[in-house]
Design a protein around this motif. Structure first.
Motif, short mmCIF file in Angstrom:
data_model
loop_
_atom_site.label_atom_id
_atom_site.label_comp_id
_atom_site.label_asym_id
_atom_site.label_seq_id
_atom_site.Cartn_x
_atom_site.Cartn_y
_atom_site.Cartn_z
N CYS A 49 -6.44 -2.41 0.38
CA CYS A 49 -5.59 -2.37 1.56
C CYS A 49 -6.47 -2.55 2.80
O CYS A 49 -7.35 -1.72 3.06
CB CYS A 49 -4.85 -1.03 1.66
SG CYS A 49 -4.00 -0.87 3.25
N CYS A 83 0.84 -1.20 0.00
CA CYS A 83 0.00 0.00 0.00
C CYS A 83 0.88 1.25 0.00
O CYS A 83 1.72 1.41 0.88
CB CYS A 83 -0.90 -0.01 1.23
SG CYS A 83 -1.82 1.54 1.42
N HIS A 114 -5.94 -2.11 5.81
CA HIS A 114 -5.80 -1.07 6.83
C HIS A 114 -6.49 0.23 6.38
O HIS A 114 -7.23 0.85 7.15
CB HIS A 114 -4.31 -0.82 7.09
CG HIS A 114 -4.07 0.28 8.07
ND1 HIS A 114 -4.29 0.13 9.43
CD2 HIS A 114 -3.64 1.56 7.89
CE1 HIS A 114 -4.02 1.27 10.04
NE2 HIS A 114 -3.62 2.15 9.12
N CYS A 115 -6.23 0.64 5.15
CA CYS A 115 -6.80 1.91 4.67
C CYS A 115 -8.26 1.76 4.21
O CYS A 115 -8.96 2.75 4.07
CB CYS A 115 -5.96 2.46 3.51
SG CYS A 115 -4.24 2.76 3.95
N ARG A 123 0.07 4.11 0.80
CA ARG A 123 -0.33 5.06 1.83
C ARG A 123 0.20 4.64 3.21
O ARG A 123 0.77 5.45 3.92
CB ARG A 123 -1.86 5.15 1.86
CG ARG A 123 -2.39 6.33 2.65
CD ARG A 123 -3.88 6.51 2.39
NE ARG A 123 -4.16 6.95 1.03
CZ ARG A 123 -5.30 6.71 0.38
NH1 ARG A 123 -6.25 6.01 0.96
NH2 ARG A 123 -5.47 7.15 -0.84
N CYS A 124 0.03 3.34 3.55
CA CYS A 124 0.42 2.92 4.91
C CYS A 124 1.59 1.95 4.90
O CYS A 124 2.12 1.61 5.96
CB CYS A 124 -0.78 2.28 5.61
SG CYS A 124 -1.20 0.65 4.96
ZN LIG Z 1 -2.88 1.10 3.34
#
Ligand SMILES: [Zn+2]
Length: 277
Positions: A258, A238, A260-261, A240-241
């Motif tokens: 993702c 990902c 998490h996101c 982003r994270c």
């Molecule tokens: Zn993520």
């Protein structure tokens, strides 16, 4: 399959090269891709000039006097502009010559379809669904999208892929807009809050406009599918994270996301954020 940004790029090239030019040769290598709803075959196009070329849903339509050639590339169809006389590709479906340039339709999977119809005879084409809102048009407003979404009982990714509703998203951009909006692909439409719907609308507008600009900026030959700038589809990590991306099956289609996101919002999902993997 070519998605909206690919189709628009291909169209702009084909229009610049071919509009106003007449067909002076035709070849059919793979007859299964061709469907005729008029009597005759591609030779009907000989001597006719290309008056227009446009997109209709996921079809590219080549308009000649009295006849439309509508091509749905499906999974693997591609167009190429070649010099006449250069060797045929093994995946050649058919070719139309326009003087010093030849338009070739290539299809490794032989799944694409090309229909020769009288002008505007759309009902002759199975699966040419109309009515979806053009995602790049002013009609694709926030209000219209929110109200469409409110009436859906399916999962959000299934809704995004419905060409009768939206014109149009395929697998790659559906994953991308859901990632951008932070929404899990299996979320039911009816469980999305107003804010989620607004965020998703904004994500669609942003992702699609950026993709159209990026594909044009790369200026690749029209047979090349430019996808490497996408953030999640067929990627591992990902952006982003930094977590690991996962795939989930939604109605038989693999979806990248993702965990998490784009957290799950209903019971029954595997919650990857808790498995420690
Ligand atoms: Zn993520």
């Amino acid at each position: 399959m070519p998605e909206l940004p690919d189709l628009l790029y291909i169209l702009s090239h084909l229009r610049a090269r071919l509009l106003g030019r007449s067909v002076d040769s035709e070849r059919v290598r793979e007859p299964v891709v061709l469907r005729f709803t008029v009597r005759g075959n591609l030779s009907l196009l000989l001597g006719r000039s290309l008056a227009d070329a446009f997109r209709k849903s996921h079809f590219l339509v080549f308009r000649f006097q009295g006849l439309d050639l509508a091509v749905n590339p499906m999974l693997a169809g591609r167009f190429r502009l070649s010099e006449p006389g250069t060797p045929d590709e093994g995946s050649l479906g058919f070719a139309l010559g326009f003087g010093d340039v030849e338009l070739r339709y290539l299809d490794d999977k032989r799944m694409g379809k090309a229909y020769l119809i009288t002008t505007d005879d759309w009902k002759a084409i199975p699966g040419l669904q109309t009515g979806g809102i053009d995602l790049l048009s002013p009609e694709f407003s926030r209000e219209r999208f929110v109200s469409l979404l409110k009436h859906r009982r399916d999962q959000v990714r299934v809704f995004l892929l419905d060409k009768k509703a939206l014109d149009s998203l395929g697998n790659a951009y559906a994953d991308e807009v859901l990632f951008e909006a932070g929404i899990h692909p299996k979320t039911f439409c009816r469980s999305l809050k107003h804010d989620d719907a607004v965020r998703l609308h904004d994500a669609i507008v942003r992702v699609m406009n950026e993709a159209v600009a990026e594909v044009a900026r790369r200026a690749q030959p029209i047979e090349v599918k430019v996808r490497d700038f996408l953030k999640v589809r067929r990627k591992e990590i990902c952006p982003r994270c930094g977590g690991k991306l996962r795939t989930a099956g939604v109605r038989g289609m693999d979806s990248w996301f993702c965990p998490h996101c784009q957290p799950a919002t209903r019971a029954g999902f595997v919650d990857w954020t808790r498995t420690g993997r």
